[in-house]
Design an enzyme around this catalytic site. Sequence first.
Site, mmCIF file in Angstrom:
data_model
loop_
_atom_site.group_PDB
_atom_site.id
_atom_site.type_symbol
_atom_site.label_atom_id
_atom_site.label_comp_id
_atom_site.label_asym_id
_atom_site.label_seq_id
_atom_site.Cartn_x
_atom_site.Cartn_y
_atom_site.Cartn_z
ATOM 1 N N THR A 147 4.899 -3.683 4.065
ATOM 2 C CA THR A 147 3.517 -4.127 4.305
ATOM 3 C C THR A 147 2.553 -2.973 4.550
ATOM 4 O OG1 THR A 147 3.990 -4.431 6.661
ATOM 5 C CG2 THR A 147 4.266 -6.343 5.213
ATOM 6 N N CYS A 148 3.053 -1.867 5.101
ATOM 7 C CA CYS A 148 2.159 -0.735 5.382
ATOM 8 C C CYS A 148 1.550 -0.193 4.097
ATOM 9 C CB CYS A 148 2.909 0.377 6.097
ATOM 10 S SG CYS A 148 3.519 -0.093 7.717
ATOM 11 N N PHE A 149 2.336 -0.270 3.007
ATOM 12 C CA PHE A 149 1.887 0.297 1.732
ATOM 13 C C PHE A 149 1.519 -0.774 0.713
ATOM 14 C CE2 PHE A 149 5.101 3.067 3.681
ATOM 15 C CZ PHE A 149 4.311 4.184 3.955
#
Length: 875
Positions: free
Chosen positions: A840-842
């Site tokens: 989810t961060c990327f």
Amino acid sequence: MTPIQTPILQQQLQQQYRSSSKRKLDDDDENNMLDDDLVYVRMRKQETTKTAVNSWSRGGGGVGSNGGGLLKKKSEIQFFIRMMPKGNSVVIHAYPEDTVKSILERLVELNSIPIFEQRLIFGGKQLQWEQTVAQCGIQKDSHVEHVGRMRSTEHPQAWQVVNDMVTVVYDLCRQVEVDEAAKTVKSLLTNYISLALTPKPKLDADSATSYFGIFMNSSAISVLVTLYISPFKGNKDTADCCIRHFLNCCRTSLSKIFHTQVARVALEFCKLLRRGAGTHDPLYLFCRSSLGDFLEAAEVSLASSEDQNFKGLVLVQDLFPFVRELADSLLMNLDSSNDSPSLACPLLTNIGDFTAFLVPVRTGIEQHQALRGHVPYHKLDRNGLVMEEIEYLHLLYNQLLCKIDTCLHKMEKRFVDKEMVHEENYFYPACSLYLSLLKELHKISKLYDGAPEKLRSVLMRQKTVMCLMVVKYAKRADEHQWILEHKNVTTFEARRHLAMMIFPEVKEDYEELHEMLIDRSQLLTESFEYIARADPESLRAGLFMEFKNEEATGPGVLREWFLLVCQAIFNQANALFVACPNDRTRFLPNSASKVHPLHLEYFRFCGRVIALALMHKVQVGIVFDRTFFLQLAGNPITLEDIRDADPHLYKSCKQILDMDSGFIDSDALGLTFVREVEELGHRKAVELCSGGKNIVVNSKNRAKYVDLLIKDRFVKSISEQVSHFSQGFADILSCSKLQQFFFRGLEPEDLDYMLRGSEDAISVEDWKAHTEYNGYKETDIQISWFWEIVGRMTAEEKKVLLFFWTSVKYLPVEGFCGLGSRLHIYKSHEPCNRLPSSHTCFHRLCFPVYSSMPVMEARLKVITQEHIGSSFGTW
């Protein structure tokens, strides 16, 4: 530089030896002595040549060459004594055999200082009483320094230091060689400033005035400027570095209590340099800029030239030459700044100085206008500001406003032609200049009738380019919050950009972030401990989030935490907030929240969480009721504002206001100024005003009844909750005082967009347009299956899939382009029976090469049904 190139100052330097006893100094001359004579400071009226000659003739000498009819003897020697503490120079005639003591005795009659408190210095040495004039080596036209009242004056050490400095500079002006001249003078100036830093029993404005009065009265300013325009080699450079050193040290070392007095010193430097070196001289420009800094930093007191008590104050009239200079430069170069934006860079410095000089000028005009109703107009002309200067500023306002209107029109054409899309940095100086100048015009407009309307007209006419400049070029350090006062000429994007700049910038270095390790099963409690108990300064850097026993970290986990903690905060089971009946995503504080013993601390915690969500640009899917928003902005609440919060009360109040007067006056409703409140299962009557239970509602007071009813229901009953929420919100802002300003600068709908995001259904085409592929190609059959399956999903399934992919459940109002980064689909090399995974961060979604569309759809169905993610409004 030759002597003929500086005629005014150089002639004064040459004539100081000849004309010192021929002129008198009245009170007005003394105030302007540094303008009229740079080196020689004349005697006061009460110390006239005639009086001095009559007094000194008894000692065998005279002050003047013809005063009192006395004739000089051939053996007499004429020399000069510069008197302390006033800095006046006098001419002495003495015989070679006269002693130093006899000369000091003559000076006693002039300055009334006891002889034992006086001394003479010549050639850097103190002269002894018993020495004769001849023994001291004093010759015709020599200069002798006098030091008086060194023990009884308020600042004896300061007098000594400044006297030593002036002596060295005099020597340099006479082409006397001084070892390491610049270093010596700078050292003495540093010592002088350091004396101001020495702890004193009482340091106030009067003592600051007295301290820098020494520098003003000692001719230190005039001799330094004389040194600067001196034709002798090296003198200009020495004076330049010494003057800059002095003003820089004052700026960085001295407290604001001294800044008004340092402003007077800088002002005198500017006056003399303007006359002797010109308005384009680098040192003059430096001194002018320094003067602006001191004016802006200190609350400078102002006076008119007619004010009899202006000692220690800055004259308003003295500032207008600088205002005119800077204004002329702006008017002349604004057009070229648009054609060649790089030329705007020097104008940015000018606008900074222009603003600094106008700070005290505007204050003076405001004071003048405040007196207009209390003082006869002719009195204002004498004792207040000069009317010509007030009118000049008004004329300048109109000229600059017209010019900036033209510049903005030209800039809009560049936006339309798409020039600025590819050259944003190139146009930054010009746009920053225009925004800064508009800010100053906004401030000036408040001084004159009709001026705000003219500014608003220009802003409305140039609304498009104004908002584009704000979004592209307004920076945190520029302080453009004034634009929020003109909300009607701004767009949502511009208002949001300006409001977001009130927040600090999130740090990128993980070591500076506030770290949290949260147990999902204790989400609200542990989040409260991490946020409510933290120092606000540590929270302003940003957050780093981890869930216990989970490996995932980073922005994606933080976004998930914001959604989950807000879901808990606004869950009505926790009794902190209540949802509006017609919109379960719209909330206001619960008046019964005190059932929770820490409810006020939790409201402060809530304020911090919402502010942090805004700072991290996370849409949490909730919005505030209008009544809550208006209270945060400090605005009143009207009947129309409560329509969503309490539809039943709104309908009842409307009926009371619209009811026939005769019917309501018959007391058929049986209403009094009382409101029934249910609290902890019990009902009680609350009076809306003193004696309310005895006041019957009728046609004359029903409007007041409705107003008090609304205030009691939506303001008074939740005032503590709103106050603590506001405090928590302010804790996160760069400046806590801007909390109310943040909300006033926004429309209620703006905050809805910032907190809830877009209300539009997720567009699959927009989603697809902002997705890239790694391992797959857009033409691969698996990618075609994927988008076809997503297109058939329900709105809620799309939200859950997006949340699984990015930890974003509520898109920004711009849609996918507002996420800040593109989405990615990665090919994984796992077996086809595995579910998709995500980073989810990327914004990465990973899935294997599924063998068929039904297989892929089944796997995606598991994610959209079973992954943790619930929408607000279903509790």
